[in-house]
Design a protein around this motif. Structure first.
Motif, short mmCIF file in Angstrom:
data_model
loop_
_atom_site.label_atom_id
_atom_site.label_comp_id
_atom_site.label_asym_id
_atom_site.label_seq_id
_atom_site.Cartn_x
_atom_site.Cartn_y
_atom_site.Cartn_z
N PHE A 148 0.98 -1.24 -0.02
CA PHE A 148 -0.10 -0.13 0.08
C PHE A 148 0.87 1.21 -0.09
O PHE A 148 1.94 1.33 0.42
N LYS A 180 -3.23 -3.05 -2.24
CA LYS A 180 -3.12 -3.71 -3.34
C LYS A 180 -2.74 -4.89 -2.83
O LYS A 180 -1.78 -5.34 -2.17
N GLN A 187 -7.90 7.04 4.54
CA GLN A 187 -8.01 5.64 4.05
C GLN A 187 -6.61 5.60 2.97
O GLN A 187 -6.30 6.52 2.39
N GLU A 189 -7.45 -4.47 -5.72
CA GLU A 189 -7.36 -3.24 -4.73
C GLU A 189 -8.36 -2.96 -3.97
O GLU A 189 -9.57 -3.17 -4.57
N TYR A 190 -8.12 -2.32 -2.84
CA TYR A 190 -9.34 -2.04 -1.76
C TYR A 190 -8.95 -1.20 -1.05
O TYR A 190 -7.68 -0.73 -0.83
N MET A 191 -9.80 -0.32 -0.38
CA MET A 191 -9.56 0.70 0.65
C MET A 191 -9.59 0.34 2.14
O MET A 191 -10.22 -0.79 2.41
N GLU A 230 -7.16 -4.22 -10.05
CA GLU A 230 -6.23 -3.34 -10.61
C GLU A 230 -6.21 -3.05 -12.18
O GLU A 230 -6.07 -3.84 -12.97
N TRP A 286 -16.72 -2.88 -8.97
CA TRP A 286 -16.55 -3.54 -7.58
C TRP A 286 -17.33 -4.59 -7.18
O TRP A 286 -18.42 -5.07 -7.60
N LEU A 325 -5.31 3.21 -0.35
CA LEU A 325 -5.41 1.96 -1.24
C LEU A 325 -4.39 0.89 -1.12
O LEU A 325 -3.21 1.13 -1.27
#
Length: 118
Positions: A19, A45, A41, A115-117, A91, A74, A43
Motif C-alpha cells: 500500500f 493492493k 484511508q 485493490e481495496y480501501m 487493478e 466493484w 489503497l
C-alpha cells in the motif's frame, strides 16, 4: 454488490500485499523532515493467484468478469489473510494470463491484483 465467484479459488502461493501510506514528507533546512497524513484511508493492493479446477471454471469466471462486473466493477470477496469480507476491484481492470497448472491435468491458474480501501 456482486460476489467473487466460487469457481475461482485464491491460493496461498503468490500473495503479496502492499500500500501507499499516503503521507506527505517535507524536508527541512535543519532537523528532521515534517510528515503529515494526506488521506484517512489508503489503497491496498493484494496480489494473488487464482486456481481453476477446469477450463469450464475459468470460462465461467471470465464470463463474470466481462459480463457482470464489466472489467472495472466493484465486488465483494473474502480477504485471503483476514477472512473478512472486503469491497474490491481488479487493478486497472486487468487479469493476468490464464496458464495450465502443474498440479493436475486440466486445471489452470491466473495471477491478478485486486485493490481495496483500508
Amino acid at each position: 454488490m456482486e460476489i467473487f465467484p466460487a469457481v475461482a479459488r485464491v491460493t496461498f502461493d503468490g500473495q503479496v500485499r502492499s500500500f501507499d501510506p499516503s503521507v506527505e514528507r517535507t524536508e527541512m533546512e535543519r532537523g528532521l523532515p515534517k510528515q503529515r497524513l494526506l488521506n484517512s484511508q489508503v489503497l491496498v493492493k493484494q496480489s494473488m493467484t487464482l486456481y481453476f479446477a477446469s477450463i469450464g471454471d475459468a470460462t465461467t469466471f471470465e464470463s463474470w468478469y466481462f459480463d457482470v462486473i464489466k472489467r472495472i466493477g466493484w465486488f465483494e470477496m473474502v480477504h485471503p489473510y483476514s477472512g473478512q469480507t472486503i469491497k474490491a476491484r481488479f487493478e486497472n481492470g486487468a487479469l493476468g494470463d490464464l496458464v495450465p497448472d502443474e498440479k493436475l491435468t486440466g486445471d489452470f491458474k491466473m495471477d491478478t491484483v485486486v485493490e481495496y480501501m483500508r
